[in-house]
Write an enzyme that holds these catalytic residues in place. Structure first.
Site, PDB file in Angstrom:
ATOM      1  N   HIS A 279      -8.485  -6.825  -0.953  1.00 33.83           N
ATOM      2  CA  HIS A 279      -7.668  -6.148   0.065  1.00 33.83           C
ATOM      3  C   HIS A 279      -6.180  -6.177  -0.290  1.00 33.83           C
ATOM      4  O   HIS A 279      -5.335  -5.967   0.578  1.00 33.83           O
ATOM      5  CB  HIS A 279      -7.919  -6.755   1.450  1.00 33.83           C
ATOM      6  CG  HIS A 279      -9.280  -6.423   1.995  1.00 33.83           C
ATOM      7  ND1 HIS A 279      -9.856  -7.085   3.059  1.00 33.83           N
ATOM      8  CD2 HIS A 279     -10.184  -5.479   1.620  1.00 33.83           C
ATOM      9  CE1 HIS A 279     -11.048  -6.569   3.314  1.00 33.83           C
ATOM     10  NE2 HIS A 279     -11.278  -5.603   2.451  1.00 33.83           N
TER      11      HIS A 279
ATOM     12  N   TYR B  64       4.161  -6.923   8.159  1.00 35.56           N
ATOM     13  CA  TYR B  64       3.969  -7.526   6.833  1.00 35.56           C
ATOM     14  C   TYR B  64       5.157  -8.388   6.424  1.00 35.56           C
ATOM     15  O   TYR B  64       4.976  -9.404   5.738  1.00 35.56           O
ATOM     16  CB  TYR B  64       3.615  -6.439   5.793  1.00 35.56           C
ATOM     17  CG  TYR B  64       2.193  -5.953   6.035  1.00 35.56           C
ATOM     18  CD1 TYR B  64       1.111  -6.733   5.641  1.00 35.56           C
ATOM     19  CD2 TYR B  64       1.938  -4.769   6.724  1.00 35.56           C
ATOM     20  CE1 TYR B  64      -0.192  -6.338   5.907  1.00 35.56           C
ATOM     21  CE2 TYR B  64       0.642  -4.368   6.992  1.00 35.56           C
ATOM     22  CZ  TYR B  64      -0.426  -5.155   6.580  1.00 35.56           C
ATOM     23  OH  TYR B  64      -1.721  -4.787   6.855  1.00 35.56           O
TER      24      TYR B  64
ATOM     25  N   GLY C  22     -15.636 -18.522   5.456  1.00 38.60           N
ATOM     26  CA  GLY C  22     -14.575 -18.197   6.415  1.00 38.60           C
ATOM     27  C   GLY C  22     -14.343 -16.718   6.632  1.00 38.60           C
ATOM     28  O   GLY C  22     -13.201 -16.290   6.753  1.00 38.60           O
TER      29      GLY C  22
END
Ligand code: BJW
Length: 241
Positions: A114, A61, A181
């Site tokens: 998310h 991350y 997408g």
């Protein structure tokens, strides 16, 4: 899908996935360049991976936060922000992406289901804080002042996505559902097309490739997001632009 059909659209739900940010330079998860240090996302984005090897997950991350500093929103992000500004009824923009390109393009009412790369969360209090570009288990949490309590504010496999109550309400009341997408491999987002269809919505998939959900959509616009999304927004806003 013709102009007459679009004239009946009031409440529109739009779901975006990694493909909308691909032309900004961010890799998709399941494309040819989707591996990270030879790991599939399913091996990194889980609470089990974080418990087993937190250093690897922090590194993943941190690298993606670094990458965000070198990319910008593209024409598709900007077109959706314009749509939100100019549409007279309700636009619900749901993103599976944790990048901040929709926000930087000007979208305000975004549901980041998310989570967000730019945030971190305290494992004890569940409070959400702005994240520096790099953090790891050695950093002290701003709220509890303890090391080892900070995790990325993202939704991993097996965890409950965010804003689900609001998303479910918006899907139950939409006239059109547009997926842009996304490979439609990850639930619950992959099931949104069925919920929208059950509500009587027209459905449109924008993607250069067919996906496992393509057969569920009424319409398909094949091509990159930076071409197809501005085309969609032009069709929707028509003379009001
Ligand atoms: C372009 C383009 C261009 C390229 N223009 N397009 C068995 C059956 C059913 C479900 C499950 C199951 N076993 C487990 C589950 C549940 C699980 C799941 O779905 N697993 C699957 C692997 C089967 N889901 C969960 O655990 C979720 N939680 C959950 O279900 O809770 C219970 C619940 C129950 C009921 C209601 C609600 C909840 C949590 C899922 C969390 C996903 N997290 C990740 C990581 C987030 C943090 C991070 O970013 O690191 O989210 S995984 C990763 O995949 C990320 C993405 O948001 C997500 C979706 O990926 P996306 O966006 O579709 O990207 P790609 O790469 O797959 O596709 C890109 C597309 O773009 C492609 O189609 C290209 O063609 C296209 N493209 N260039 C337009 N220029």
């Amino acid at each position: 899908m013709d102009a007459l059909e679009i004239a009946d659209w009031h409440n529109i739900v739009i779901l975006t996935g990694a493909g909308i940010s691909a032309e900004s330079g961010l890799s998709t998860f399941r494309g040819a360049d989707g591996l990270w240090e030879n790991h599939r996302v399913e091996e990194v984005a889980t609470p089990e991976a974080f418990a087993r090897d937190p250093a690897m997950v922090y590194r993943f991350y941190n690298a993606r936060r670094q990458q965000l500093m070198n990319v910008s929103p593209n024409a598709a992000h900007r077109a959706l922000a314009e749509l939100e500004r100019c549409w007279s009824s309700q636009i619900t923009l749901i993103s599976q992406n944790v990048d901040d390109l929709h926000q930087r393009a000007g979208s305000k009412a975004l549901l980041s289901m998310h989570g967000e790369l730019a945030k971190m969360r305290c494992k004890s209090t569940e409070r959400v804080h702005d994240a520096p570009v790099n953090f790891d288990g050695a950093d002290l949490c701003p709220c509890c002042q303890l090391p080892g309590n900070l995790r990325p504010h993202v939704v991993w496999f097996g965890e409950m996505p965010l804003h689900m109550d609001e998303i479910t309400l918006r899907l139950a009341d939409c006239d059109a559902f547009i997926a842009i997408g996304t490979s439609a491999t990850v639930y619950p987002a992959a099931g949104f097309v069925s919920l929208a269809q059950a509500a009587g919505a027209v459905t449109l998939e924008i993607n250069p490739e067919p996906t496992s959900a393509s057969s569920q959509f009424d319409h398909h616009w094949r091509g990159p997001a930076t071409e197809q999304v501005p085309r969609l927004v032009a069709a929707l806003l028509g003379p009001h632009r």
